[in-house]
Design a protein around this motif. Structure first.
Motif, PDB file in Angstrom:
ATOM      1  N   VAL A  25      47.795  34.846  32.157  1.00 44.14           N
ATOM      2  CA  VAL A  25      47.500  34.724  33.581  1.00 44.14           C
ATOM      3  C   VAL A  25      46.294  35.580  33.953  1.00 44.14           C
ATOM      4  CG1 VAL A  25      48.380  35.248  35.885  1.00 44.14           C
ATOM      5  CG2 VAL A  25      49.825  34.054  34.243  1.00 44.14           C
ATOM      6  N   LEU A  26      46.248  36.817  33.464  1.00 45.38           N
ATOM      7  CA  LEU A  26      45.106  37.688  33.767  1.00 45.38           C
ATOM      8  C   LEU A  26      43.815  37.134  33.177  1.00 45.38           C
ATOM      9  CD1 LEU A  26      46.676  41.225  33.279  1.00 45.38           C
ATOM     10  CD2 LEU A  26      45.988  40.128  35.427  1.00 45.38           C
ATOM     11  N   TRP A  27      43.867  36.579  31.976  1.00 38.11           N
ATOM     12  CA  TRP A  27      42.683  36.011  31.358  1.00 38.11           C
ATOM     13  C   TRP A  27      42.186  34.804  32.152  1.00 38.11           C
ATOM     14  CZ3 TRP A  27      41.472  31.363  28.839  1.00 38.11           C
ATOM     15  CH2 TRP A  27      40.266  31.370  28.171  1.00 38.11           C
ATOM     16  N   LEU A  28      43.098  33.919  32.544  1.00 34.72           N
ATOM     17  CA  LEU A  28      42.701  32.743  33.318  1.00 34.72           C
ATOM     18  C   LEU A  28      42.168  33.127  34.698  1.00 34.72           C
ATOM     19  CD1 LEU A  28      45.528  30.214  32.398  1.00 34.72           C
ATOM     20  CD2 LEU A  28      43.128  30.142  31.703  1.00 34.72           C
ATOM     21  N   ALA A  29      42.782  34.120  35.323  1.00 38.94           N
ATOM     22  CA  ALA A  29      42.307  34.579  36.636  1.00 38.94           C
ATOM     23  C   ALA A  29      40.911  35.181  36.530  1.00 38.94           C
ATOM     24  CB  ALA A  29      43.285  35.584  37.227  1.00 38.94           C
ATOM     25  N   SER A  30      40.673  35.989  35.501  1.00 36.20           N
ATOM     26  CA  SER A  30      39.336  36.579  35.349  1.00 36.20           C
ATOM     27  C   SER A  30      38.305  35.515  35.004  1.00 36.20           C
ATOM     28  CB  SER A  30      39.355  37.678  34.292  1.00 36.20           C
ATOM     29  OG  SER A  30      39.683  37.148  33.035  1.00 36.20           O
ATOM     30  N   LEU A  31      38.688  34.534  34.215  1.00 37.03           N
ATOM     31  CA  LEU A  31      37.782  33.428  33.902  1.00 37.03           C
ATOM     32  C   LEU A  31      37.416  32.656  35.167  1.00 37.03           C
ATOM     33  CD1 LEU A  31      36.358  31.832  31.635  1.00 37.03           C
ATOM     34  CD2 LEU A  31      38.417  30.413  31.512  1.00 37.03           C
ATOM     35  N   PHE A  32      38.396  32.387  36.003  1.00 38.51           N
ATOM     36  CA  PHE A  32      38.154  31.691  37.266  1.00 38.51           C
ATOM     37  C   PHE A  32      37.234  32.504  38.172  1.00 38.51           C
ATOM     38  CE2 PHE A  32      39.243  31.087  41.737  1.00 38.51           C
ATOM     39  CZ  PHE A  32      38.949  29.748  41.878  1.00 38.51           C
ATOM     40  N   LEU A  33      37.494  33.812  38.301  1.00 43.01           N
ATOM     41  CA  LEU A  33      36.671  34.656  39.172  1.00 43.01           C
ATOM     42  C   LEU A  33      35.231  34.735  38.689  1.00 43.01           C
ATOM     43  CD1 LEU A  33      39.076  37.581  40.026  1.00 43.01           C
ATOM     44  CD2 LEU A  33      38.203  35.836  41.580  1.00 43.01           C
ATOM     45  N   CYS A  34      35.039  34.849  37.397  1.00 42.96           N
ATOM     46  CA  CYS A  34      33.679  34.940  36.850  1.00 42.96           C
ATOM     47  C   CYS A  34      32.920  33.631  37.011  1.00 42.96           C
ATOM     48  CB  CYS A  34      33.728  35.344  35.387  1.00 42.96           C
ATOM     49  SG  CYS A  34      34.227  37.053  35.153  1.00 42.96           S
ATOM     50  N   ALA A  35      33.624  32.530  36.924  1.00 44.10           N
ATOM     51  CA  ALA A  35      32.952  31.231  37.004  1.00 44.10           C
ATOM     52  C   ALA A  35      32.688  30.795  38.437  1.00 44.10           C
ATOM     53  CB  ALA A  35      33.792  30.176  36.291  1.00 44.10           C
ATOM     54  N   ASN A  36      33.534  31.174  39.372  1.00 40.75           N
ATOM     55  CA  ASN A  36      33.454  30.623  40.721  1.00 40.75           C
ATOM     56  C   ASN A  36      33.081  31.626  41.802  1.00 40.75           C
ATOM     57  OD1 ASN A  36      34.158  27.987  39.931  1.00 40.75           O
ATOM     58  ND2 ASN A  36      36.278  28.624  39.765  1.00 40.75           N
TER      59      ASN A  36
END
Length: 80
Positions: free
Chosen positions: A6-17
């Motif tokens: 969950v933390l990895w996906l959330a950080s990926l989303f924040l960095c991309a968007n």
């Protein structure tokens, strides 16, 4: 394990968007500042002067190099 995913996906989303991904460009800022210091050996370039020169004026020389600086360009994405 779920928490890590969950933390990895959330950080990926924040960095991309969001603009948080711009933080990864800060090493480019430091390297570019050091290059300016080497070019101007006779005068000292303070970091504040460097920031003022690159972010308040429209620097058109070496545009590709300047576009790699953080918060110089903003990528927008629309989600429908």
């Amino acid at each position: 394990m779920k928490r890590i995913i969950v933390l990895w996906l959330a950080s990926l989303f924040l960095c991309a968007n969001t603009s948080i991904g711009q933080l990864f460009k800060f090493p480019n800022l430091i390297i570019h500042y050091q290059e300016h210091q080497k070019e101007r050996k006779d005068t000292t370039v303070t970091f504040f002067d460097f920031i003022k020169e690159h972010y308040t004026k429209n620097v058109t020389s070496d545009t590709e190099e300047h576009q790699d600086l953080p918060f110089k360009t903003f990528d927008t994405s629309l989600i429908f």
